[in-house]
Design an enzyme around this catalytic site. Sequence first.
Site, short mmCIF file in Angstrom:
data_model
loop_
_atom_site.label_atom_id
_atom_site.label_comp_id
_atom_site.label_asym_id
_atom_site.label_seq_id
_atom_site.Cartn_x
_atom_site.Cartn_y
_atom_site.Cartn_z
N GLY A 208 -10.94 -9.30 2.26
CA GLY A 208 -9.64 -9.58 2.46
C GLY A 208 -9.08 -9.53 3.83
N HIS B 223 18.26 -0.21 3.43
CA HIS B 223 16.84 0.06 3.45
C HIS B 223 15.87 -1.03 3.51
CE1 HIS B 223 13.34 2.36 1.72
NE2 HIS B 223 13.15 1.25 0.93
N GLN C 142 4.78 -9.52 3.54
CA GLN C 142 4.92 -9.09 2.11
C GLN C 142 6.37 -9.01 1.49
OE1 GLN C 142 3.24 -5.26 3.18
NE2 GLN C 142 0.91 -5.66 2.72
N CYS D 203 0.82 -1.26 0.17
CA CYS D 203 0.08 -0.08 -0.09
C CYS D 203 0.82 1.34 -0.06
CB CYS D 203 -1.03 0.11 1.15
SG CYS D 203 -2.48 -1.41 0.95
N SER E 102 7.61 1.85 7.73
CA SER E 102 6.26 1.80 7.18
C SER E 102 5.54 3.10 7.83
CB SER E 102 5.72 0.61 7.96
OG SER E 102 6.20 -0.68 7.46
N ARG F 13 4.24 1.31 -0.90
CA ARG F 13 5.81 1.43 -1.68
C ARG F 13 5.42 0.41 -2.76
NH1 ARG F 13 9.31 1.48 1.94
NH2 ARG F 13 7.77 1.35 3.59
#
Length: 410
Positions: free
Chosen positions: A180, A92, A113, A45, A102, A47
């Site tokens: 979901g 990173h 993810q 959502c 985040s 990046r």
Amino acid sequence: MKLTLVGVSHHRAPIELRERVALDAGAARALAAELGEEAVVLSTCNRTEIYLAREEAAEDVAVAALTGLAGDRGDELAGALYRLGDEGAALHLFRVAAGLDSLVPGEGEILGQVRAAFEAGTTGPFLDRLFRQALHAGRRVRVETAIGESPASVPSAAAALAQQVFDDLTDRRVLVLGAGKTSEATARNLVSRGAVVAVVANRTVARGEELARGLGAEAVPLDAVGAELTRADVVVSATSASEHMLARDTVAAALRSRKGRPLLLLDLAVPRDLDPAINELEGCFLYDVDDLEAVVADTLSGRRGEAARAERLVAEEADRFRDWHAALDVVPTIASLRALVEEIRDSELAKAGGRLSESERRNVESVTSQILAKLLHLPTIRMKEAAAAADGVVYADVVRHLFGLEEDRR
């Protein structure tokens, strides 16, 4: 081997730009395959990032891929991209896996993810090592710090925002679009604060009914959402649709029957599910994932110490990866040196072969193998240690010169 990262995130780009390059799992897998060997595409959502490992410079390839996805806003996206290489790119990724980069620091979904992106990528030895170590760093942070304490996710932050808007969520009716994980988690967070999930609407009816049963709600088809808007207090939407699930006109029609009651709409999808123009309607309060930052900011003060501990753990893991990466420069020299001494040993054993019995030959092979292993052990360790310093390549060059390794290759 060079590591290249090119990406865009909530830090530098608004949602209307990020949603241009948001990819579902299938599209991310396809792009990684298109980019070739040693490529991973991470799209969440907040990046979309491309990781490449190859000998030649890869930045232009990654930039072209992302700006191409952005279409007519490619130039604008290019200005918002960050570009990192080698140590900076590895650090990173480790911070991302740990939840430190985040929107909600410490959120737990990102680790899964990152794992999914890794498994869907086209990885070789380099990215395999990088992502496995990133996952290890993320797990260490989850286990060894308390940075993941509530609210540790977008759903929990969304529920906190709803409570700020209404002050008291007791008996507030919730309409959920999508079935979901994000929709379900947000719904359960709202229920824990006193709200009632009344209706679940989902494209796949069976999945919608399953979630509705778990929440004690009613399942309806998506085309029934307009009628349900007249009774809802909160709308939560988090589908994987590529187009708006709720248009301004649909909401405007429902408002005529609401008699001025306010309607809170939480759009947690990227690309967005809800038409941004809904926010222009009187009595409607529309928030997307970018709007959650203010809620998150209020929760950070109590977790800054844990965040500092997490940053130290991530830095340790990044240093380990840097040392491994640097050692790759001396590995060819180590391999050549070992090959040379083995070749000399084999040659001398061959010359003595006629003078040795089979038993004597086995003993000589065993003894000489142990001698060479002990002789090469310390130089190998020293070269790997030196590789992490600025003069590591110089050490390797000296060894190649002293033992004539380049001449041997020729």
